[in-house]
Motif scaffolding. Structure first.
Motif, PDB file in Angstrom:
ATOM      1  N   PRO A  43      41.301  22.588  31.758  1.00  0.00           N
ATOM      2  CA  PRO A  43      41.533  23.899  32.374  1.00  0.00           C
ATOM      3  C   PRO A  43      42.895  24.445  31.978  1.00  0.00           C
ATOM      4  O   PRO A  43      43.869  23.700  31.873  1.00  0.00           O
ATOM      5  CB  PRO A  43      41.457  23.601  33.874  1.00  0.00           C
ATOM      6  N   ALA A  44      42.966  25.754  31.742  1.00  0.00           N
ATOM      7  CA  ALA A  44      44.216  26.382  31.325  1.00  0.00           C
ATOM      8  C   ALA A  44      44.608  27.568  32.187  1.00  0.00           C
ATOM      9  O   ALA A  44      45.781  27.807  32.412  1.00  0.00           O
ATOM     10  CB  ALA A  44      44.126  26.814  29.865  1.00  0.00           C
ATOM     11  N   PHE A  45      43.620  28.332  32.656  1.00  0.00           N
ATOM     12  CA  PHE A  45      43.976  29.427  33.551  1.00  0.00           C
ATOM     13  C   PHE A  45      42.816  29.744  34.481  1.00  0.00           C
ATOM     14  O   PHE A  45      41.676  29.300  34.276  1.00  0.00           O
ATOM     15  CB  PHE A  45      44.446  30.666  32.784  1.00  0.00           C
ATOM     16  N   LEU A  46      43.146  30.493  35.531  1.00  0.00           N
ATOM     17  CA  LEU A  46      42.211  30.835  36.595  1.00  0.00           C
ATOM     18  C   LEU A  46      42.110  32.344  36.722  1.00  0.00           C
ATOM     19  O   LEU A  46      43.083  33.066  36.457  1.00  0.00           O
ATOM     20  CB  LEU A  46      42.693  30.276  37.937  1.00  0.00           C
ATOM     21  N   THR A  47      40.955  32.807  37.155  1.00  0.00           N
ATOM     22  CA  THR A  47      40.829  34.198  37.577  1.00  0.00           C
ATOM     23  C   THR A  47      40.303  34.232  39.007  1.00  0.00           C
ATOM     24  O   THR A  47      39.588  33.339  39.443  1.00  0.00           O
ATOM     25  CB  THR A  47      39.862  34.998  36.675  1.00  0.00           C
ATOM     26  N   GLY A  48      40.684  35.283  39.729  1.00  0.00           N
ATOM     27  CA  GLY A  48      40.169  35.517  41.068  1.00  0.00           C
ATOM     28  C   GLY A  48      39.757  36.969  41.200  1.00  0.00           C
ATOM     29  O   GLY A  48      40.291  37.844  40.515  1.00  0.00           O
ATOM     30  N   THR A  49      38.811  37.235  42.062  1.00  0.00           N
ATOM     31  CA  THR A  49      38.324  38.597  42.263  1.00  0.00           C
ATOM     32  C   THR A  49      39.308  39.417  43.089  1.00  0.00           C
ATOM     33  O   THR A  49      40.145  38.886  43.817  1.00  0.00           O
ATOM     34  CB  THR A  49      36.960  38.574  42.950  1.00  0.00           C
ATOM     35  N   GLY A  50      39.210  40.743  42.976  1.00  0.00           N
ATOM     36  CA  GLY A  50      40.131  41.649  43.639  1.00  0.00           C
ATOM     37  C   GLY A  50      39.845  41.851  45.111  1.00  0.00           C
ATOM     38  O   GLY A  50      38.859  41.349  45.669  1.00  0.00           O
ATOM     39  N   ASN A  51      40.694  42.624  45.744  1.00  0.00           N
ATOM     40  CA  ASN A  51      40.622  42.859  47.187  1.00  0.00           C
ATOM     41  C   ASN A  51      39.262  43.403  47.616  1.00  0.00           C
ATOM     42  O   ASN A  51      38.665  44.242  46.942  1.00  0.00           O
ATOM     43  CB  ASN A  51      41.694  43.857  47.618  1.00  0.00           C
ATOM     44  N   GLY A  52      38.758  42.899  48.751  1.00  0.00           N
ATOM     45  CA  GLY A  52      37.542  43.417  49.344  1.00  0.00           C
ATOM     46  C   GLY A  52      36.263  42.937  48.697  1.00  0.00           C
ATOM     47  O   GLY A  52      35.190  43.471  48.986  1.00  0.00           O
TER      48      GLY A  52
END
Length: 364
Positions: A43-52
Motif C-alpha cells: 500500500p502507498a496511498f489512501l483515498t476517502g470520499t468527500g463530505n456527506g
C-alpha cells in the motif's frame, strides 16, 4: 430511447450513490476487506470520499493499483484518511476520521482491518476532523495528530497511543487566532531537518492562505516558518502536504474551492520552487494534494484530487506537473471530492499528511 444529457447522467449517478450510502449506513467499523503489509502489493496511498457521502476508503499501490477498500464509519460523513506506525511494529496503522455531521470520531485499524481503537478528540463537536501521523518526538513511533475542521477553533492536538487503543494527549495548541472557525488542514514531515517530524498547518475556508511550520522539538509547538501560499486575499482554504521531493524537503499546497487548481511546491522557508495547474485552469472546486515521499531511486511525486465538486479524478504528477498516471476513483461517481493520505513504507519511520486531507485532507 434518446441519450441522457451530461447533467442528467450526473444526477442519475449521484442518486445511485446516495441510495448506496443509505444502504451502507449500518456497515460496522471493522472492514470486510483490507490488506496485510509484507505480502502482495504494498500500500502507498489512501483515498476517502468527500463530505456527506458514504465513508468509503480505498487503498492503492504507488502506481495507482487498487488493493482493497472498506467503509470506515457508520455515518454518511465522508472519510478523512491518514496512516502511520503508531505502535512501533513497523507496520502502518490506518487512520480515518469523520467529516461534518457527526461527533468528531477517529478510528485506528491494523492493515488487516482489525480495529485497534477509536476516540473523539473534540468530544461532541460535529464539524469534522482532519488527521495526520508522524514521529514528532523521536521515539521511533508515529504520533496521531488531529485538527478541528470548519466550525471549531484552530485546535491542533498530538496524541500518543501509549498502549493499543489508548490515546494520550501530548501537545495541543491553536495554530491560528483562537477566534478563527474555518478549520485547519495538517501535514507531518521533517521540515526543519531535525530528524523529528514537524507539523505543517494551513487554514480552511474563511482565512488567508497562511501556511505555518511548527517545530515540537522543545516539547512545545514553536513556529519555525510561515508564509502565504497564495494571494493574501484568497480565503478558499489550502490543502497541504510535506516530505521529500526531488531530493530535498518540500511543502506542497493546493488551492481550495473558489480558486483555480493551483498547486505550488515550496522550499521549507517558503520560497516557490515549482507551480502548475493540476486540472483545467477554469476548474474552481479546489484541489487536494498528497506528497508521495521519495523512496530509493524514486524522486517522489504529487498526487492530486478534486476537493469538492468535479469527478473523483486522481492524478500523479511530477514536481513540474508532468503526468505520471491518472484514473477515476469510485467508478467515476460524483462523491463531493476526494481526500488523500500517504502510507509510509514498511520499515521506514516516515511521515504522512491530511486534508484534507490528508494526510492532506480537504473536505468539500
Amino acid at each position: 430511447m434518446g441519450s441522457l444529457s451530461p447533467m442528467r447522467v450526473q444526477r442519475v449517478l449521484l442518486a445511485a450513490l446516495t441510495l448506496g450510502a443509505v444502504a451502507f449506513a449500518a456497515v460496522p467499523t471493522s472492514p470486510a476487506s483490507a490488506t496485510t503489509v509484507g505480502t502482495g502489493p504494498q500500500p502507498a496511498f489512501l483515498t476517502g470520499t468527500g463530505n456527506g457521502t458514504a465513508p468509503h476508503v480505498q487503498i492503492y499501490t504507488a502506481n495507482g493499483g487498487a488493493i482493497s477498500g472498506f467503509f470506515a464509519h457508520a455515518n454518511n460523513t465522508g472519510a478523512r484518511v491518514a496512516a502511520g506506525d503508531l505502535d512501533g511494529d513497523l507496520e502502518p496503522e490506518l487512520i480515518t476520521a469523520e467529516g461534518p455531521g457527526a461527533p468528531s470520531h477517529v478510528v485506528v485499524r491494523k492493515m488487516n482491518g482489525t480495529v485497534v481503537g477509536s476516540f473523539s478528540p473534540y468530544g461532541g463537536f460535529p464539524g469534522g476532523v482532519n488527521v495526520a501521523a508522524g514521529d514528532v518526538d523521536g521515539d521511533t513511533k508515529a504520533e496521531l495528530i488531529t485538527a478541528a475542521d470548519s466550525g471549531g477553533g484552530p485546535h491542533v492536538i498530538v496524541w500518543d497511543m501509549d498502549t493499543p487503543g489508548n490515546f494520550v494527549q501530548r501537545y495541543g495548541w491553536f495554530a491560528y487566532d483562537a477566534g478563527f472557525k474555518g478549520g485547519v488542514r495538517i501535514a507531518v514531515a521533517d521540515v526543519t531537518g531535525s530528524t523529528k517530524a514537524d507539523v505543517v498547518t494551513a487554514p480552511g475556508a474563511g482565512g488567508g492562505p497562511h501556511v505555518r511550520v511548527w517545530d515540537l522539538g522543545s516539547g512545545a509547538a514553536v513556529e519555525h516558518a510561515g508564509w502565504f501560499a497564495y494571494g493574501p486575499s484568497f480565503t478558499g482554504g489550502v490543502s497541504v502536504s510535506a516530505g521529500e521531493l526531488d531530493g530535498t524537503r518540500a511543502v506542497v499546497t493546493g488551492a481550495g474551492p473558489g480558486g483555480g487548481p493551483h498547486v505550488r511546491v515550496f522550499s521549507t522557508s517558503g520560497s516557490v520552487k515549482k507551480e502548475f495547474y493540476a486540472y483545467a485552469a477554469n476548474f474552481t472546486g479546489g484541489v487536494n494534494v498528497m506528497l508521495s515521499t521519495a523512496q530509493g531511486g524514486d524522486l517522489g511525486h504529487i498526487v492530486t484530487a478534486p476537493a469538492s465538486w468535479g469527478g473523483p479524478h486522481i492524478r500523479a504528477l511530477t514536481s513540474s506537473g508532468g503526468l505520471l498516471f491518472e484514473f477515476m476513483a469510485y467508478g467515476g461517481h460524483p462523491i463531493n471530492g476526494v481526500t488523500l493520505g500517504a502510507v509510509p513504507q514498511l520499515g521506514v519511520q516516515n511521515n504522512t499528511n491530511q486534508s484534507g486531507g490528508s494526510n492532506s485532507s480537504f473536505g468539500g
